[in-house]
Design a protein around this motif. Sequence first.
Motif, short mmCIF file in Angstrom:
data_model
loop_
_atom_site.label_atom_id
_atom_site.label_comp_id
_atom_site.label_asym_id
_atom_site.label_seq_id
_atom_site.Cartn_x
_atom_site.Cartn_y
_atom_site.Cartn_z
N GLU A 174 0.85 -1.23 -0.03
CA GLU A 174 0.06 0.22 -0.02
C GLU A 174 0.82 1.31 -0.08
OE1 GLU A 174 -2.74 -0.11 3.29
OE2 GLU A 174 -3.71 1.85 2.60
N GLU A 175 2.00 1.06 0.62
CA GLU A 175 2.62 2.66 0.88
C GLU A 175 3.39 3.06 -0.43
OE1 GLU A 175 6.70 3.63 3.41
OE2 GLU A 175 5.66 2.08 4.11
N SER A 176 3.58 1.69 -1.20
CA SER A 176 4.36 2.18 -2.53
C SER A 176 3.29 2.58 -3.43
CB SER A 176 4.96 0.83 -3.17
OG SER A 176 6.23 0.49 -2.27
N LEU A 177 2.11 2.09 -3.45
CA LEU A 177 0.96 2.81 -4.29
C LEU A 177 0.74 3.84 -3.94
CD1 LEU A 177 -1.17 -0.64 -4.41
CD2 LEU A 177 -0.12 0.38 -6.33
N ILE A 178 0.65 4.33 -2.60
CA ILE A 178 0.39 5.66 -2.21
C ILE A 178 1.42 6.56 -2.92
CG2 ILE A 178 0.04 7.23 -0.42
CD1 ILE A 178 -1.39 4.81 1.36
N ALA A 179 2.45 6.28 -2.67
CA ALA A 179 3.72 7.28 -3.08
C ALA A 179 3.66 7.25 -4.75
CB ALA A 179 5.09 6.35 -2.78
N ALA A 180 3.26 6.26 -5.15
CA ALA A 180 3.19 6.32 -6.86
C ALA A 180 1.99 7.29 -7.25
CB ALA A 180 3.00 5.04 -7.55
N ALA A 181 0.90 7.29 -6.52
CA ALA A 181 -0.02 8.16 -6.88
C ALA A 181 0.06 9.57 -6.35
CB ALA A 181 -1.29 7.80 -5.95
N SER A 182 1.23 9.99 -5.54
CA SER A 182 1.55 11.28 -5.27
C SER A 182 2.54 11.78 -6.32
CB SER A 182 2.35 11.29 -3.86
OG SER A 182 1.52 11.08 -2.77
N ASP A 183 3.34 10.54 -6.96
CA ASP A 183 4.36 10.73 -7.86
C ASP A 183 3.51 11.31 -9.15
OD1 ASP A 183 6.36 10.18 -6.37
OD2 ASP A 183 6.70 8.11 -7.23
N TYR A 184 2.48 10.89 -9.24
CA TYR A 184 1.82 10.91 -10.48
C TYR A 184 1.12 12.38 -10.54
CZ TYR A 184 -1.22 9.85 -14.72
OH TYR A 184 -1.40 9.69 -15.74
N GLU A 185 0.69 13.03 -9.18
CA GLU A 185 0.30 14.25 -9.30
C GLU A 185 1.41 15.51 -9.56
OE1 GLU A 185 -2.76 15.87 -8.21
OE2 GLU A 185 -3.73 13.95 -8.26
N ARG A 186 2.60 15.05 -9.01
CA ARG A 186 3.70 15.86 -9.21
C ARG A 186 4.11 15.85 -10.79
NH1 ARG A 186 4.96 14.44 -3.95
NH2 ARG A 186 6.03 12.37 -4.62
N ALA A 187 3.78 14.77 -11.59
CA ALA A 187 4.20 14.47 -12.65
C ALA A 187 3.30 15.57 -13.78
CB ALA A 187 4.31 13.03 -13.38
N ILE A 188 2.09 15.73 -13.26
CA ILE A 188 1.00 16.44 -14.12
C ILE A 188 1.46 17.96 -13.66
CG2 ILE A 188 -1.43 17.31 -14.24
CD1 ILE A 188 -2.15 14.20 -12.99
N ALA A 189 1.64 18.38 -12.43
CA ALA A 189 2.10 19.51 -12.32
C ALA A 189 3.43 20.03 -12.98
CB ALA A 189 2.09 19.71 -10.65
N ALA A 190 4.22 18.98 -13.04
CA ALA A 190 5.65 19.38 -13.68
C ALA A 190 5.43 19.90 -15.30
CB ALA A 190 6.71 18.48 -13.52
N VAL A 191 4.57 19.35 -15.92
CA VAL A 191 4.38 19.76 -17.14
C VAL A 191 3.35 20.89 -17.22
CG1 VAL A 191 5.12 17.69 -18.09
CG2 VAL A 191 2.64 17.96 -17.63
N GLY A 192 2.83 21.54 -16.08
CA GLY A 192 1.87 22.70 -16.20
C GLY A 192 0.44 22.22 -16.31
N GLY A 193 0.15 21.02 -16.09
CA GLY A 193 -1.36 20.63 -16.04
C GLY A 193 -1.76 20.15 -17.27
N VAL A 194 -3.01 19.60 -17.23
CA VAL A 194 -3.55 19.08 -18.42
C VAL A 194 -4.37 20.13 -19.21
CG1 VAL A 194 -5.03 17.26 -19.28
CG2 VAL A 194 -3.47 16.70 -17.42
N ASP A 195 -4.19 20.05 -20.36
CA ASP A 195 -5.02 21.08 -21.29
C ASP A 195 -6.32 20.78 -21.44
OD1 ASP A 195 -2.76 23.03 -22.00
OD2 ASP A 195 -1.97 21.53 -23.07
N VAL A 196 -6.40 19.36 -21.90
CA VAL A 196 -7.70 18.79 -22.39
C VAL A 196 -7.77 17.34 -21.61
CG1 VAL A 196 -9.43 18.02 -24.07
CG2 VAL A 196 -8.04 20.06 -24.52
N GLN A 197 -8.73 17.06 -21.06
CA GLN A 197 -8.90 15.68 -20.39
C GLN A 197 -9.95 14.96 -21.31
OE1 GLN A 197 -7.42 13.96 -17.79
NE2 GLN A 197 -8.49 12.37 -19.03
N ILE A 198 -9.77 14.15 -21.81
CA ILE A 198 -10.62 13.22 -22.57
C ILE A 198 -11.35 12.23 -21.36
CG2 ILE A 198 -11.11 11.35 -24.33
CD1 ILE A 198 -8.49 12.77 -25.67
N LEU A 199 -12.55 12.11 -21.47
CA LEU A 199 -13.36 11.15 -20.47
C LEU A 199 -14.57 10.24 -21.14
CD1 LEU A 199 -14.00 14.12 -18.01
CD2 LEU A 199 -12.62 12.30 -17.65
N GLY A 200 -14.51 9.50 -20.68
CA GLY A 200 -15.77 8.43 -20.92
C GLY A 200 -16.40 8.31 -19.39
N ILE A 201 -17.65 7.50 -19.59
CA ILE A 201 -18.32 7.57 -18.18
C ILE A 201 -18.85 6.10 -17.92
CG2 ILE A 201 -20.57 8.41 -19.14
CD1 ILE A 201 -21.14 9.85 -16.69
#
Length: 266
Positions: free
Chosen positions: A118-145
């Motif tokens: 669990e600890e590593s998965l939580i760290a991976a999730a935080s890393d992902y947020e940082r990776a998005i921020a590092a490129v200035g955020g997402v311009d367009v998010q494509i979604l299904g539902i």
Amino acid sequence: MQVFVEPDVGAVAKRAATEVIEGLTGGAHRANGAVSHGIVVGLATGSSPLGLYRELALAQTAGLIDFSSAHGFALDEYVGLPARHPQSYREVLLREVCGPLGLAPERLHVPDGSATDEESLIAAASDYERAIAAVGGVDVQILGIGVNGHLGFNEPGSSLASRTRVKRLTARTRSDNARFFDSIDDVPTHCVTQGLGTVLDARRLVLVATGPSKADAVAAALEGPLTASCPGSVLQWHPDAVAVLDEAAAVGLRNRHYYDDSAAGL
Ligand code: GLP
């Protein structure tokens, strides 16, 4: 919020591609004057956006957009699938997006669901947020539902302010996704998914939904109350959300005439 109802899935894909390209190249892109890291597109899996991805590939061939230096960020990933499993979302996006769009695999970002603790998965999730921020955020998010209103893998009950994290999948989502696996027992029970707050940070949202099975979820998401019980309802909270539907997915909408008048520029 803009709602487009198109006559068939081909027209849905074309309209959605137009809306995505406008968001990636027009006003939504770097509107805040931030340093440009090139195009940053948020990528959904599932069958709904496949036609849209084909249209984006055609648009690239026609010179309307260039994904060669773009970053792509997946919405979510299963936890616990073996590396290179064909149904891992990394592999799906490599096949369906990176190849056709020429998006470099090293610029495809997918939450890391490979850890076993669990600890590593939580760290991976935080890393992902940082990776998005590092490129200035997402311009367009494509979604299904999902048929239960889920966005990414944010199941009903997800916090509207949630960030990327580990989530349990509902029984309904596991049975819906069992079609991609040999048996339902092979469908993972958990995932790492962008949170609804993460999704809302994208500068534009483009939702694609087709077919009668999505009609209830679409009606609840677009015209029901803003509620964690229907994660798709966060579209109503976003300043630049676009929904592109076919007739079958739109049957439950009460304000259909208004959407059609707006789409016609009236
Ligand atoms: C999965 C994905 C979602 C997707 C949903 C609907 O659960 N995690 O992002 O929106 O499936 O898939 P489909 O478009 O195949 O109906």
